[in-house]
Design a protein around this motif. Structure first.
Motif, mmCIF file in Angstrom:
data_model
loop_
_atom_site.group_PDB
_atom_site.id
_atom_site.type_symbol
_atom_site.label_atom_id
_atom_site.label_comp_id
_atom_site.label_asym_id
_atom_site.label_seq_id
_atom_site.Cartn_x
_atom_site.Cartn_y
_atom_site.Cartn_z
ATOM 1 N N VAL A 116 9.560 -3.914 -9.460
ATOM 2 C CA VAL A 116 10.704 -3.619 -10.326
ATOM 3 C C VAL A 116 10.223 -3.280 -11.730
ATOM 4 C CG1 VAL A 116 12.761 -4.613 -11.395
ATOM 5 C CG2 VAL A 116 12.331 -4.955 -8.954
ATOM 6 N N ALA A 117 9.249 -4.028 -12.224
ATOM 7 C CA ALA A 117 8.702 -3.747 -13.553
ATOM 8 C C ALA A 117 8.077 -2.364 -13.596
ATOM 9 C CB ALA A 117 7.682 -4.815 -13.936
ATOM 10 N N GLY A 118 7.413 -1.980 -12.513
ATOM 11 C CA GLY A 118 6.785 -0.667 -12.473
ATOM 12 C C GLY A 118 7.786 0.472 -12.528
ATOM 13 N N GLN B 288 0.813 -1.220 0.000
ATOM 14 C CA GLN B 288 0.000 0.000 0.000
ATOM 15 C C GLN B 288 0.843 1.264 0.000
ATOM 16 O OE1 GLN B 288 0.474 -2.152 2.461
ATOM 17 N NE2 GLN B 288 -0.159 -1.387 4.476
ATOM 18 N N ALA B 289 2.148 1.129 0.247
ATOM 19 C CA ALA B 289 3.020 2.316 0.231
ATOM 20 C C ALA B 289 3.207 2.864 -1.176
ATOM 21 C CB ALA B 289 4.370 1.989 0.852
ATOM 22 N N GLY B 290 2.966 2.018 -2.199
ATOM 23 C CA GLY B 290 3.038 2.510 -3.567
ATOM 24 C C GLY B 290 4.140 1.881 -4.388
ATOM 25 N N SER B 291 4.913 2.726 -5.048
ATOM 26 C CA SER B 291 5.902 2.278 -6.023
ATOM 27 C C SER B 291 7.181 1.776 -5.345
ATOM 28 C CB SER B 291 6.262 3.444 -6.952
ATOM 29 O OG SER B 291 6.956 4.449 -6.215
ATOM 30 N N PHE B 292 8.071 1.241 -6.167
ATOM 31 C CA PHE B 292 9.384 0.795 -5.684
ATOM 32 C C PHE B 292 10.059 1.919 -4.898
ATOM 33 C CE2 PHE B 292 13.855 -0.103 -5.795
ATOM 34 C CZ PHE B 292 13.983 -1.489 -5.850
ATOM 35 N N LEU C 63 13.774 -1.828 -14.562
ATOM 36 C CA LEU C 63 14.900 -2.502 -13.912
ATOM 37 C C LEU C 63 16.085 -1.567 -13.690
ATOM 38 C CD1 LEU C 63 16.207 -5.065 -12.795
ATOM 39 C CD2 LEU C 63 16.821 -5.710 -15.142
ATOM 40 N N ASP C 64 16.416 -0.764 -14.682
ATOM 41 C CA ASP C 64 17.568 0.131 -14.534
ATOM 42 C C ASP C 64 17.354 1.130 -13.394
ATOM 43 O OD1 ASP C 64 18.810 -1.130 -16.632
ATOM 44 O OD2 ASP C 64 18.326 0.421 -18.117
ATOM 45 N N GLU C 65 16.146 1.663 -13.300
ATOM 46 C CA GLU C 65 15.857 2.635 -12.244
ATOM 47 C C GLU C 65 15.856 1.952 -10.875
ATOM 48 O OE1 GLU C 65 14.675 6.210 -10.206
ATOM 49 O OE2 GLU C 65 15.925 5.661 -11.929
#
Length: 275
Positions: free
Chosen positions: A43-45, A17-21, A48-50
């Motif tokens: 990771v997909a969101g 629920q915290a959101g993104s990576f 991978l590089d980021e």
């Protein structure tokens, strides 16, 4: 009370629920937590590089990467597709510098009642994947799941089964030991010691077992709220030679409905008092 949280890792499933990576990482860093275990979807969101840049720039330890596995399939095409996807997971784990790729090996193929056959597919898939993982410097951590998952998620359900498989596979194959799945096992102490002697403990996951448990998948307990003797369990793990972080992995509707900050603050408090 020690403020050192170097022995604590957060599995992203605990605070989806915290959101993104990046948002999950920021929430962890704001509390002094510098070890994580992300899922492939996060990771997909991010890309991978980021994701790898975030890990690198913040000096994070990636205690595991979730997940590989799910080898059994009704036909050869399905099994080949699973292997291809597992190779991609290995590449991602390598890019993140993960301690291991966690393997949830898969259950019965759709329409099958052949449990030994499913286990044979797992063994064959792991044997084919392992050389690729070795070449990438990625360890494969088989996670035995509670027997209730044998039909759909994992047909390897005890540490003994999983370690027998790892022994047959050889270097680079070990186990992720999750208290939720194996706390009940009467052979637990002996099998943890066995894994330690062989250097096959790659990860240690914690939560708690609630009584009653109302949902076998999504009613895991916060540490201290259930019946698992977590300090004894950790003692067994450390006596076997594993001193890596305890990775908190809590699938829970009730904790998933609470603010991620509250969940993380509770984890820190319980880590310091009951783990």
């Amino acid at each position: 009370m020690s403020t050192d949280l170097s022995g604590l890792s957060i599995n992203f499933a605990t605070v989806r629920q915290a959101g993104s990576f990046g948002e999950i990482v920021d929430a962890c860093l704001s509390r002094g937590i510098r070890a994580i275990s992300p899922w492939r979807e996060h990771v997909a969101g991010a890309g991978l590089d980021e994701a790898a840049r975030i890990v690198r720039d913040n000096g994070l330890r990636v205690t595991g990467y979730c997940r590989g596995g799910f080898f059994p399939a009704p036909d050869e095409a399905g099994r080949r597709a699973a292997l291809d996807d597992n190779r991609r997971a290995v590449d991602e784990a390598a890019a993140l510098g993960a301690d291991c790729l966690v393997m949830v090996v898969g259950g019965l193929p759709k329409g099958s009642r052949d449990l030994p056959g499913a286990r044979a597919m797992v063994a064959d898939g792991m044997a084919e994947l392992l050389p690729y993982a070795r070449s990438a410097g990625v360890k494969l951590a088989v996670e035995p799941l509670h027997p209730s998952y044998a039909g759909d998620r994992a047909c390897f359900n005890t540490l003994k089964q999983s370690l027998d498989l790892c022994d047959a596979l050889g270097e680079g194959a070990g186990v992720a030991i999750d208290v939720y799945h194996v706390w009940w096992d009467p052979e637990l102490e002996a099998q943890i010691a066995r894994a330690g002697r062989a250097g096959q403990i790659y990860a240690h996951h914690i939560c708690d077992w609630l009584v009653p448990t109302t949902d076998i998948l999504n009613d895991r307990g916060m540490m201290g709220d259930g019946v698992i003797d977590l300090k004894r369990f950790r003692g067994l793990i450390e006596a076997a030679g594993f001193h890596g972080p305890q990775e908190v992995e809590i699938f829970s509707h009730r904790w998933g409905a609470r603010p991620a900050g509250e969940v993380l603050d509770t984890i820190v408090e319980r880590y310091r008092t009951v783990c």
